[in-house]
Scaffold this motif. Structure first.
Motif, short mmCIF file in Angstrom:
data_model
loop_
_atom_site.label_atom_id
_atom_site.label_comp_id
_atom_site.label_asym_id
_atom_site.label_seq_id
_atom_site.Cartn_x
_atom_site.Cartn_y
_atom_site.Cartn_z
N LEU A 108 0.84 -1.20 0.00
CA LEU A 108 0.00 0.00 0.00
C LEU A 108 0.87 1.25 0.00
O LEU A 108 1.78 1.38 0.83
N ARG A 109 0.60 2.16 -0.92
CA ARG A 109 1.26 3.48 -0.95
C ARG A 109 0.26 4.54 -0.54
O ARG A 109 -0.89 4.55 -1.01
N ASN A 110 0.67 5.42 0.32
CA ASN A 110 -0.21 6.47 0.83
C ASN A 110 -0.06 7.73 -0.02
O ASN A 110 0.93 8.45 0.09
N ALA A 111 -1.05 7.98 -0.89
CA ALA A 111 -1.07 9.20 -1.69
C ALA A 111 -2.23 10.10 -1.28
O ALA A 111 -2.69 10.93 -2.07
N LEU A 112 -2.72 9.91 -0.05
CA LEU A 112 -3.77 10.79 0.45
C LEU A 112 -3.21 12.19 0.68
O LEU A 112 -1.99 12.37 0.82
N PRO A 114 -2.03 15.60 2.60
CA PRO A 114 -1.28 15.67 3.86
C PRO A 114 -2.16 15.68 5.11
O PRO A 114 -1.82 15.07 6.12
N ALA A 115 -3.30 16.34 5.03
CA ALA A 115 -4.15 16.44 6.22
C ALA A 115 -4.74 15.09 6.64
O ALA A 115 -5.18 14.94 7.78
N ALA A 116 -4.76 14.12 5.74
CA ALA A 116 -5.31 12.81 6.07
C ALA A 116 -4.38 12.02 6.98
O ALA A 116 -4.82 11.09 7.67
N GLY A 117 -3.09 12.32 6.96
CA GLY A 117 -2.15 11.61 7.81
C GLY A 117 -1.88 10.20 7.33
O GLY A 117 -1.93 9.90 6.13
N ASN A 118 -1.60 9.31 8.27
CA ASN A 118 -1.29 7.93 7.94
C ASN A 118 -2.53 7.18 7.46
O ASN A 118 -3.67 7.60 7.70
N THR A 119 -2.29 6.03 6.83
CA THR A 119 -3.39 5.13 6.48
C THR A 119 -2.87 3.70 6.51
O THR A 119 -1.65 3.46 6.62
N SER A 120 -3.78 2.73 6.39
CA SER A 120 -3.41 1.32 6.52
C SER A 120 -4.50 0.45 5.95
O SER A 120 -5.53 0.94 5.46
N GLU A 141 1.13 1.15 9.58
CA GLU A 141 0.56 2.21 8.76
C GLU A 141 1.58 2.78 7.78
O GLU A 141 2.78 2.78 8.05
N ALA A 142 1.06 3.27 6.66
CA ALA A 142 1.89 3.97 5.68
C ALA A 142 1.77 5.47 5.94
O ALA A 142 0.67 6.02 5.88
N PRO A 143 2.87 6.15 6.25
CA PRO A 143 2.79 7.61 6.41
C PRO A 143 2.59 8.27 5.05
O PRO A 143 2.68 7.62 3.99
N GLY A 144 2.32 9.57 5.06
CA GLY A 144 2.12 10.29 3.81
C GLY A 144 3.29 10.11 2.85
O GLY A 144 4.44 10.37 3.23
N GLY A 145 3.02 9.62 1.65
CA GLY A 145 4.05 9.38 0.66
C GLY A 145 4.80 8.08 0.85
O GLY A 145 5.61 7.70 -0.01
N GLY A 146 4.56 7.36 1.94
CA GLY A 146 5.28 6.12 2.23
C GLY A 146 4.49 4.88 1.87
O GLY A 146 3.35 4.94 1.39
N THR A 147 5.11 3.73 2.11
CA THR A 147 4.49 2.45 1.78
C THR A 147 4.58 1.49 2.96
O THR A 147 5.39 1.67 3.88
N VAL A 148 3.75 0.48 2.93
CA VAL A 148 3.78 -0.62 3.87
C VAL A 148 3.33 -1.86 3.12
O VAL A 148 2.49 -1.77 2.21
N THR A 149 3.88 -3.02 3.47
CA THR A 149 3.54 -4.27 2.80
C THR A 149 2.96 -5.25 3.81
O THR A 149 3.52 -5.44 4.89
N TYR A 150 1.84 -5.83 3.44
CA TYR A 150 1.17 -6.82 4.28
C TYR A 150 1.25 -8.18 3.59
O TYR A 150 1.09 -8.28 2.36
#
Length: 488
Positions: A108-112, A114-120, A141-150
């Motif tokens: 998952l890449r977080n392209a929300l 900036p005000a949305a913050g992290n996502t997962s 969680e993936a921070p803004g602009g970052g990624t996480v792999t599940y």
């Protein structure tokens, strides 16, 4: 202009849209999705449409690059829009289709904004390991602009949900949810896979064979929450930003969604260009006697009582767990329901069928000496699959309608009326028209039986308080001679 005048005009526009927006031939889709077992998703924001003309700011998951493939497979020469997976967001998120036992990875890449913050993403029912990102309350969680792999093993077949595990009261409301379909690794022998089915059976159990399948994700949204989020996003276009603080209680949803759309949009073509961020429709069709697998997911905050006219449905499983008899451990024990309480976060797999049994009249309008036949199988249904009345309940063969049918202008469902009280174009020779004015778009040229499938909460069959709309669609029982084309 008074509110009542506004509402009257909105109703007129919505009813007109039901005729203008839909294709000339019924638009169908089985369970469209993308294949894995490796998926790359992106969370981002955009606007989704409603049939009252509103564009609502929303979050959603989409494809981060081209997916490995699409199912059902699209044969050469297929007509209609080609399958797509938006490289931004879609509502609901892409349906992920995998096979039992596969090791599944979702990056998952977080392209929300900036005000949305992290996502997962959380994957209920699966044992998940994570890599990258930052620790969150429910998931990595993936921070803004970052990624996480599940990573998880698709251990249980059936229908499952996925959704955000970060600030869930806001992010799920904004649209961060989707479905996972896990196909059985070893389907039972004797099941025959339909041409547009994902598998011959829903589970590795002989009683879960099916002929057709449809996915129904039921949800709702409160546009006032979405407006609050949009205002705060626009106030801080470049980070760092304070986290969105939306007032989510008291909760007053005013839009009700079936696969991300509302009536009449949910009966339009899947992947239609008019809904770039809402690719899935909800347009079930079947032949008499077929077994239809209903994959249902409660994706919203509210419970949505989904009511299907025409027959009860047998519950096979909840959350991917077969409901089996405690006495022998093998017999199906799920209840028969005519209204399913789609609990928030819960999935259900059910089998629906229709044969005309119990109506006590010949639904095909046969007459003595017309050459028709009804040869019952062991269960009493016409066994000759090549006949135009295949699946007929033979005990009612040749029986006339016991009463004079009422005026179709009173009981028919507009453009879905078949032009005859009988099933199939062979009963009339051709379609004879509806109760609509000449030249009106006909949604039922095959003279099928139309059954409304809808929420049993009356408020939820409105669009922003205007009827008809919301969680509503039509099931069409098509005559056996009519080919139900799911190829788009």
């Amino acid at each position: 202009m008074t509110p009542s005048t506004n509402r009257t005009r909105a109703l007129a526009a919505l009813v007109a849209a039901a005729g203008a927006a839909l294709p000339a031939a019924p638009a169908r889709a089985a369970v469209p999705g993308i294949t894995g077992p490796s998926f790359h998703l992106v969370a981002s924001a955009d606007f989704v449409s409603q049939p009252d003309g509103a564009s609502i700011y929303a979050f959603g998951y989409g494809c981060d690059g081209a997916p490995a493939g699409f199912l059902p497979a699209r044969p050469n020469g297929a007509q209609g829009p080609a399958p797509t997976c938006p490289q931004t967001m879609q509502l609901p998120g892409p349906t992920l289709i995998v096979t039992q036992g596969q090791s599944v990875t979702v990056t998952l890449r977080n392209a929300l904004p900036p005000a949305a913050g992290n996502t997962s993403i959380v994957f209920p029912g699966f044992q998940v390991t994570s890599a990258g990102g930052v620790a969150g309350l429910l998931a990595q969680e993936a921070p803004g602009g970052g990624t996480v792999t599940y990573t998880f093993v698709a251990s249980t077949p059936g229908t499952h949900a996925y959704h955000s595990g970060t600030q869930a009261d806001l992010q799920i409301e904004m649209g961060l949810y989707g479905a996972i379909v896990v196909l059985p690794a070893t389907p039972p022998g004797g099941c025959v896979r339909g041409p547009f089915s994902l598998a011959p059976a829903a589970y590795g159990h002989a009683a879960t064979c099916y002929d057709r399948e449809y996915l129904f994700q039921l949800s709702e949204l409160d546009s006032r929450i979405h407006d609050q989020a949009l205002a705060q996003v626009q106030a801080c276009p470049v980070g760092p930003c304070p986290a969105i603080q939306a007032v989510t209680e008291p909760y007053h949803p005013n839009y009700f969604l079936l696969n991300g759309r509302s009536l009449p949009d949910d009966m339009d073509t899947p992947y239609a260009a008019g809904y770039p961020h809402q690719p899935y429709n909800a347009n079930p069709h079947m032949h008499p006697g077929e077994k239809v697998l209903m994959r249902m997911v409660g994706q919203g905050r509210w419970q949505h009582p989904f009511h299907f006219h025409g027959n009860h449905a047998r519950v096979l499983a909840r959350d991917g767990n077969l409901l089996l008899s405690a006495a022998d451990g093998t017999s199906l024990a799920g209840p028969l329901l005519f209204t399913t309480p789609t609990v928030s976060g819960q999935t259900q797999d059910q089998i629906f069928t229709w044969t005309g049994k119990g109506l006590n009249w010949d639904v095909y309008n046969h007459r003595a000496g017309d050459g028709s036949r009804c040869i019952p199988d062991a269960s009493g249904y016409h066994a000759i699959k090549t006949d135009p009345n295949a699946g007929e309940w033979c005990a009612d063969h040749l029986k006339p309608i016991p009463v004079t049918p009422p005026d179709p202008t009173i009981v028919a469902i507009g453009q879905w009326y078949g032009g005859t009280p009988y099933l199939g174009i062979q009963s009339t020779g051709s379609f004879t028209g509806t109760n609509e004015p000449p030249g009106t778009l006909n949604q039922n040229p095959q003279a099928g039986y139309a059954y409304m499938w809808h929420s049993h909460n009356e408020r939820e069959i409105t669009t922003n308080d205007v009827f008809p709309g919301g969680i509503m669609s039509m099931l069409l029982i098509d005559p056996p001679a009519w080919f139900i084309d799911e190829t788009l």
